[in-house]
Design a protein around this motif. Structure first.
Motif, PDB file in Angstrom:
ATOM      1  N   HIS A 236       0.837  -1.216   0.000  1.00  0.00           N
ATOM      2  CA  HIS A 236       0.000   0.000   0.000  1.00  0.00           C
ATOM      3  C   HIS A 236       0.869   1.262   0.000  1.00  0.00           C
ATOM      4  CE1 HIS A 236      -3.971  -1.732   0.229  1.00  0.00           C
ATOM      5  NE2 HIS A 236      -3.634  -2.494   1.256  1.00  0.00           N
ATOM      6  N   TYR A 237       1.944   1.266   0.823  1.00  0.00           N
ATOM      7  CA  TYR A 237       2.818   2.444   0.847  1.00  0.00           C
ATOM      8  C   TYR A 237       3.473   2.667  -0.516  1.00  0.00           C
ATOM      9  CZ  TYR A 237       2.434   2.215   5.970  1.00  0.00           C
ATOM     10  OH  TYR A 237       1.972   2.209   7.253  1.00  0.00           O
ATOM     11  N   THR A 238       3.809   1.576  -1.200  1.00  0.00           N
ATOM     12  CA  THR A 238       4.412   1.687  -2.530  1.00  0.00           C
ATOM     13  C   THR A 238       3.424   2.315  -3.514  1.00  0.00           C
ATOM     14  OG1 THR A 238       5.824  -0.230  -2.121  1.00  0.00           O
ATOM     15  CG2 THR A 238       5.471   0.393  -4.422  1.00  0.00           C
ATOM     16  N   SER A 249       5.435  10.954   4.450  1.00  0.00           N
ATOM     17  CA  SER A 249       5.028  10.015   5.499  1.00  0.00           C
ATOM     18  C   SER A 249       4.896   8.594   4.974  1.00  0.00           C
ATOM     19  CB  SER A 249       3.707  10.466   6.128  1.00  0.00           C
ATOM     20  OG  SER A 249       2.698  10.593   5.142  1.00  0.00           O
ATOM     21  N   ALA A 250       4.551   8.436   3.696  1.00  0.00           N
ATOM     22  CA  ALA A 250       4.441   7.093   3.121  1.00  0.00           C
ATOM     23  C   ALA A 250       5.823   6.449   3.012  1.00  0.00           C
ATOM     24  CB  ALA A 250       3.763   7.149   1.758  1.00  0.00           C
ATOM     25  N   TYR A 251       6.827   7.242   2.605  1.00  0.00           N
ATOM     26  CA  TYR A 251       8.197   6.725   2.553  1.00  0.00           C
ATOM     27  C   TYR A 251       8.670   6.330   3.951  1.00  0.00           C
ATOM     28  CZ  TYR A 251       8.967   8.363  -2.285  1.00  0.00           C
ATOM     29  OH  TYR A 251       8.918   8.538  -3.632  1.00  0.00           O
ATOM     30  N   SER A 252       8.402   7.205   4.942  1.00  0.00           N
ATOM     31  CA  SER A 252       8.857   6.949   6.305  1.00  0.00           C
ATOM     32  C   SER A 252       8.197   5.710   6.890  1.00  0.00           C
ATOM     33  CB  SER A 252       8.553   8.171   7.180  1.00  0.00           C
ATOM     34  OG  SER A 252       8.955   7.949   8.509  1.00  0.00           O
ATOM     35  N   ASN A 253       6.874   5.566   6.654  1.00  0.00           N
ATOM     36  CA  ASN A 253       6.165   4.400   7.170  1.00  0.00           C
ATOM     37  C   ASN A 253       6.615   3.119   6.471  1.00  0.00           C
ATOM     38  OD1 ASN A 253       4.849   6.247   8.709  1.00  0.00           O
ATOM     39  ND2 ASN A 253       2.821   5.898   7.870  1.00  0.00           N
ATOM     40  N   ARG A 254       6.896   3.227   5.171  1.00  0.00           N
ATOM     41  CA  ARG A 254       7.385   2.045   4.455  1.00  0.00           C
ATOM     42  C   ARG A 254       8.756   1.635   4.998  1.00  0.00           C
ATOM     43  NH1 ARG A 254       7.922   1.889  -2.077  1.00  0.00           N
ATOM     44  NH2 ARG A 254       9.685   3.266  -1.610  1.00  0.00           N
TER      45      ARG A 254
END
Length: 344
Positions: A236-238, A249-254
């Motif tokens: 999902h983050y990808t 935030s998506a990069y950090s969470n991934r």
């Protein structure tokens, strides 16, 4: 001059009800008082995990490699895959928070972060203790209870004896009252918010932020992460960053999901992306430091921790891990194992 040494008591609650509760002791020095218990608990959880069948190992290998770009798969060796499979985490649940009203003394429950993932049995006794403390939850696998003093400036391990693990123990009653006050305060906040909303002019429209497609994918990733489905979270983050490559935030969470799977190089890369977009992102700095430390690059990890301390001088995680790495380099000892920054 030798480090000051001490010993503290803590309690193990086995998931198997046929096994008695155990009062254990742990030695510590000034240098390892914080992490000594976590390291012991982590080793216990690792020793209790059942051996995986050849089929399970093959399936896990496929799942790990599925998130690696095809052109990089040849660079992933078996040692790295083994590290990813063996990376264990400890979940710390505060039954009694170390707040000012109880003298900054708390009691924490330490659980295997992968307990539900590996289908560990329900720990009925630990779940009952949590319930008596005002926390309704089901706990799986073996559990440890320990007491600490922590006022942000000073940290001290304190004894928790076997006879204190009882529904009638004073600390359990204090925990129940504390958690009930929190529930009432939260409820009061909800009522106050509703009252304030009712006072607003009816004609005034309420602006609702609609999630973009990328933000929606990131939220789906967060939901999967909370269920410990890290592979699905990464997917999902990808998708989120493919839709919006500025969504830091998506990069950090991934990156955190990669850390959970032991995919250290990918975690570092995602932290780099985050910091290009947000140079002062503390979570990304902490996560990159964790990845670099596990990749046996302590000096770079120290640089990241020092950046965090410039932004947040009282950040305990950065301070403790930085000191541990500096100490290991100064004494030319084996690099200590550090836990990654907290969940997304």
């Amino acid at each position: 001059m030798p480090d000051n040494k001490g010993t503290f008591k803590f309690v193990c609650i086995p998931a198997d009800v046929s096994e008695p509760l155990q009062e254990l002791t742990q030695d510590y020095t000034d240098q390892n008082e914080v992490e000594c218990l976590l390291n012991r608990v982590k080793a216990h959880f690792k020793s209790k995990k059942p051996a995986k069948s050849a089929e399970q190992l093959a399936r896990q290998r496929e799942q790990l490699l599925a998130n690696v770009p095809p052109e990089q798969r040849d660079k992933i060796d078996e040692r790295m895959l083994s590290t990813a499979a063996d990376l264990g985490m400890v979940e710390n649940i505060a039954l009694l928070s170390n707040s000012r009203d109880n003298g900054f003394i708390g009691v924490n429950m330490y659980c295997d972060d992968e307990a539900s993932f590996i289908n560990a049995p329900l720990n009925a006794r630990a779940s009952e203790i949590a319930f008596c403390c005002g926390k309704q939850m089901q706990v799986h696998g073996d559990v440890f209870l320990a007491r600490v003093f922590d006022n942000e400036d000073e940290f001290k391990r304190l004894d928790l004896s076997l006879r204190e693990v009882s529904s009638s123990a004073p600390w359990v009653k204090d925990a129940f009252q504390q958690n009930e006050r929190k529930k009432k305060a939260d409820s009061a906040d909800v009522v106050l918010q509703r009252m304030q909303q009712d006072k607003q002019p009816k004609a005034a429209p309420t602006k609702v932020h609609e999630l973009t497609a990328a933000e929606a994918e990131k939220e789906n990733g967060n939901a999967a992460f909370k269920k410990s489905d890290f592979i699905k979270a990464i997917d999902h983050y990808t998708k989120a960053v493919e839709l919006d490559n500025t969504l830091a935030s998506a990069y950090s969470n991934r990156a955190m999901a990669h850390l959970k799977l032991g995919q250290l190089t990918q975690a570092e890369t995602d932290c780099n992306h985050t910091l290009l977009l947000q140079p002062d992102n503390v979570k990304a700095l902490l996560r990159r430091a964790s990845a670099r430390s596990l990749l046996k690059r302590p000096r770079e990890a120290i640089e990241d921790y020092e950046c965090v301390l410039k932004l947040e001088p009282n950040n305990k995680e950065a301070k403790q891990n930085c000191e541990l790495l500096q100490s290991s380099l100064a004494s030319d000892t084996e690099q200590p194992e550090l836990s990654p920054a907290g969940p997304a």
